[in-house]
Write a protein that holds these residues in place. Sequence first.
Motif, PDB file in Angstrom:
ATOM      1  N   ALA A 160     -39.731 -14.366 -15.151  1.00 30.43           N
ATOM      2  CA  ALA A 160     -38.237 -14.601 -14.228  1.00 30.43           C
ATOM      3  C   ALA A 160     -37.759 -15.517 -13.127  1.00 30.43           C
ATOM      4  N   HIS A 161     -39.867 -15.778 -12.695  1.00 30.10           N
ATOM      5  CA  HIS A 161     -40.297 -17.126 -12.009  1.00 30.10           C
ATOM      6  C   HIS A 161     -40.319 -18.548 -12.606  1.00 30.10           C
ATOM      7  N   HIS A 162     -39.788 -19.263 -11.324  1.00 34.76           N
ATOM      8  CA  HIS A 162     -39.675 -20.435 -11.797  1.00 34.76           C
ATOM      9  C   HIS A 162     -40.297 -21.276 -10.753  1.00 34.76           C
ATOM     10  N   PHE A 163     -41.354 -21.584 -11.654  1.00 34.41           N
ATOM     11  CA  PHE A 163     -42.748 -22.617 -10.786  1.00 34.41           C
ATOM     12  C   PHE A 163     -42.157 -24.170 -10.759  1.00 34.41           C
ATOM     13  N   GLY A 164     -42.481 -25.454  -9.862  1.00 30.36           N
ATOM     14  CA  GLY A 164     -41.962 -25.981 -10.682  1.00 30.36           C
ATOM     15  C   GLY A 164     -41.804 -27.025  -9.246  1.00 30.36           C
ATOM     16  N   LEU A 165     -41.712 -28.200  -9.284  1.00 27.04           N
ATOM     17  CA  LEU A 165     -41.147 -29.831  -8.178  1.00 27.04           C
ATOM     18  C   LEU A 165     -40.465 -29.698  -8.448  1.00 27.04           C
ATOM     19  N   GLU A 166     -39.395 -30.127  -7.400  1.00 29.92           N
ATOM     20  CA  GLU A 166     -37.864 -30.118  -7.692  1.00 29.92           C
ATOM     21  C   GLU A 166     -37.140 -30.428  -6.036  1.00 29.92           C
ATOM     22  N   LEU A 167     -36.476 -31.195  -6.375  1.00 27.90           N
ATOM     23  CA  LEU A 167     -35.137 -31.114  -5.235  1.00 27.90           C
ATOM     24  C   LEU A 167     -34.073 -31.064  -6.012  1.00 27.90           C
ATOM     25  N   ASP A 168     -33.184 -30.360  -5.862  1.00 29.10           N
ATOM     26  CA  ASP A 168     -32.520 -30.152  -6.461  1.00 29.10           C
ATOM     27  C   ASP A 168     -31.019 -30.093  -5.301  1.00 29.10           C
ATOM     28  N   GLN A 169     -29.904 -30.215  -6.187  1.00 28.94           N
ATOM     29  CA  GLN A 169     -28.720 -30.123  -5.185  1.00 28.94           C
ATOM     30  C   GLN A 169     -27.954 -29.573  -4.705  1.00 28.94           C
ATOM     31  N   SER A 170     -28.406 -28.192  -5.560  1.00 26.35           N
ATOM     32  CA  SER A 170     -28.358 -27.048  -5.378  1.00 26.35           C
ATOM     33  C   SER A 170     -29.153 -26.174  -3.990  1.00 26.35           C
ATOM     34  N   LEU A 171     -29.934 -26.684  -3.761  1.00 33.50           N
ATOM     35  CA  LEU A 171     -30.823 -26.042  -2.445  1.00 33.50           C
ATOM     36  C   LEU A 171     -29.527 -27.019  -0.906  1.00 33.50           C
ATOM     37  N   LEU A 172     -28.889 -28.164  -0.948  1.00 38.37           N
ATOM     38  CA  LEU A 172     -27.835 -28.564  -0.138  1.00 38.37           C
ATOM     39  C   LEU A 172     -26.641 -27.796   0.190  1.00 38.37           C
ATOM     40  N   LEU A 173     -26.217 -27.369  -1.622  1.00 44.68           N
ATOM     41  CA  LEU A 173     -25.272 -26.245  -1.639  1.00 44.68           C
ATOM     42  C   LEU A 173     -25.423 -25.293  -0.217  1.00 44.68           C
ATOM     43  N   VAL A 174     -27.170 -24.136  -0.710  1.00 44.68           N
ATOM     44  CA  VAL A 174     -26.370 -22.840  -0.496  1.00 44.68           C
ATOM     45  C   VAL A 174     -27.002 -23.104   1.308  1.00 44.68           C
ATOM     46  N   LEU A 175     -27.729 -24.240   1.698  1.00 43.49           N
ATOM     47  CA  LEU A 175     -28.350 -24.850   3.098  1.00 43.49           C
ATOM     48  C   LEU A 175     -26.820 -24.236   3.535  1.00 43.49           C
ATOM     49  N   GLU A 176     -25.939 -25.058   2.796  1.00 44.59           N
ATOM     50  CA  GLU A 176     -24.362 -25.149   3.809  1.00 44.59           C
ATOM     51  C   GLU A 176     -23.501 -24.137   3.551  1.00 44.59           C
ATOM     52  N   ASP A 177     -23.802 -23.163   2.582  1.00 40.99           N
ATOM     53  CA  ASP A 177     -23.238 -21.584   2.797  1.00 40.99           C
ATOM     54  C   ASP A 177     -23.418 -20.513   3.597  1.00 40.99           C
ATOM     55  N   GLN A 178     -25.455 -21.063   3.783  1.00 36.79           N
ATOM     56  CA  GLN A 178     -26.440 -19.983   4.961  1.00 36.79           C
ATOM     57  C   GLN A 178     -26.024 -20.272   6.291  1.00 36.79           C
ATOM     58  N   SER A 179     -25.633 -21.891   6.753  1.00 39.26           N
ATOM     59  CA  SER A 179     -25.115 -22.047   7.873  1.00 39.26           C
ATOM     60  C   SER A 179     -24.089 -21.937   8.054  1.00 39.26           C
ATOM     61  N   ARG A 180     -22.857 -21.917   7.474  1.00 38.28           N
ATOM     62  CA  ARG A 180     -21.609 -21.090   7.720  1.00 38.28           C
ATOM     63  C   ARG A 180     -21.700 -19.761   8.015  1.00 38.28           C
ATOM     64  N   TRP A 181     -22.430 -18.856   6.918  1.00 41.56           N
ATOM     65  CA  TRP A 181     -22.476 -17.013   7.704  1.00 41.56           C
ATOM     66  C   TRP A 181     -23.275 -16.743   8.793  1.00 41.56           C
ATOM     67  N   ALA A 182     -24.292 -18.042   8.920  1.00 43.43           N
ATOM     68  CA  ALA A 182     -24.860 -17.600  10.895  1.00 43.43           C
ATOM     69  C   ALA A 182     -23.707 -17.898  11.512  1.00 43.43           C
ATOM     70  N   ILE A 183     -22.878 -19.043  11.375  1.00 47.94           N
ATOM     71  CA  ILE A 183     -21.965 -19.051  12.206  1.00 47.94           C
ATOM     72  C   ILE A 183     -20.959 -18.259  12.542  1.00 47.94           C
ATOM     73  N   LYS A 184     -20.612 -17.663  12.157  1.00 43.41           N
ATOM     74  CA  LYS A 184     -19.956 -16.512  11.766  1.00 43.41           C
ATOM     75  C   LYS A 184     -19.775 -15.447  12.105  1.00 43.41           C
ATOM     76  N   ALA A 185     -21.510 -15.216  11.387  1.00 39.78           N
ATOM     77  CA  ALA A 185     -22.379 -13.754  12.196  1.00 39.78           C
ATOM     78  C   ALA A 185     -22.866 -14.158  13.703  1.00 39.78           C
ATOM     79  N   LEU A 214     -25.125 -15.951  14.511  1.00 36.71           N
ATOM     80  CA  LEU A 214     -26.629 -15.562  14.415  1.00 36.71           C
ATOM     81  C   LEU A 214     -26.992 -16.985  15.259  1.00 36.71           C
ATOM     82  N   THR A 215     -26.064 -18.492  15.310  1.00 32.98           N
ATOM     83  CA  THR A 215     -26.947 -19.383  16.123  1.00 32.98           C
ATOM     84  C   THR A 215     -26.220 -19.874  16.877  1.00 32.98           C
ATOM     85  N   GLY A 216     -26.185 -20.580  17.877  1.00 33.01           N
ATOM     86  CA  GLY A 216     -25.635 -20.630  19.066  1.00 33.01           C
ATOM     87  C   GLY A 216     -25.147 -22.736  18.030  1.00 33.01           C
ATOM     88  N   ALA A 217     -25.208 -22.980  16.909  1.00 34.02           N
ATOM     89  CA  ALA A 217     -24.555 -24.280  16.433  1.00 34.02           C
ATOM     90  C   ALA A 217     -23.302 -23.857  15.706  1.00 34.02           C
TER      91      ALA A 217
END
Length: 315
Positions: A258-283, A285-288
């Motif tokens: 079930a694991h994926h080993f591989g080097l990549e820079l995928d667009q999904s990483l940016l989308l995930v970071l954006e979603d998580q930052s909105r969670w952190a702001i709403k919760a 958990l950050t001063g930003a």
Amino acid sequence: WLALRAPPAPAAAPEAIVIATNTEYVGACPVMAAQARGYFAGQQLAVRLQPHTSGREALLAVTSHRADMATVADIPIMFFAMEGTPIQVVSTIFRTGRDHGLVARRDRGIAAPADLKGKRIGVTLSTSGHFTLEVFLNRQRLDTRDVQLVNYPPDALQQAITDGKVDAVSGWDPFLGAAAESLGGNGIRFGGADIYESIYNMVALAPYIHQRPGTMVRLLRALEQGERFCRDQPGASVAFFPRLSAGQASAMLAAWPAHHFGLELDQSLLLVLEDQSRWAIKAGLTGARAVPNFLDHIYLDGLKAVSPSEVTIIY
């Protein structure tokens, strides 16, 4: 007359790099393989691995200049970027949806996820284990106001639930597996790939990276060999984690497909970071108060030189 030959130039000394990493986490396998099998040395890199129990602690070692690079999942990257820390991702090295979740005690009346309401849950705050817990509770129409969070380091979660100080713990393997193993039949594990996919990355401070573009290319070439070994040789790769119990090693091997080993820079990483930052702001958990441009926290040139087809980020 024989032409006088100049003596050969001395070979350049290997470049020293300290990599802070969780040496017990399956996602670090490409790093462990590159070290153990000489792939770093083959690229003229003298790597020293600095062990940590979480990506957040590994990244703190980098930002405090105790290490040069770190392996870390997406959540700590998001938090450090929100604080304006000049970190950049050199490459994702591993993905999985099988290593995070919760373990609970059956003797505390927990037989289903909804039973977590009102319970004490051990978690390492501001980590992927924290985010996993938030998402999991949300699926049960609960949130963190419906439970009591108790902050523990990752390697203290097992003892906390074994001693009954908490009713459940949220985290990742191998610590989560150790908690389940210690409880035996009294333990129940919750999780799933639809809750959280861990995106594990090689990260450093931007000035360090940009002063060493050639080093980044050699590092990635070594990691490419490492991830290939981990993908193709799961049995041999489990041996890189000698501190695991026999049961944990067996569970790690069972989860390997079930694991994926591989080097990549995928667009999904940016989308995930954006979603998580909105969670952190709403919760709170950050001063930003604004989502940063996470493209500023991605270093593209190294992977473009080593494996350009694996760079799918839109830039």
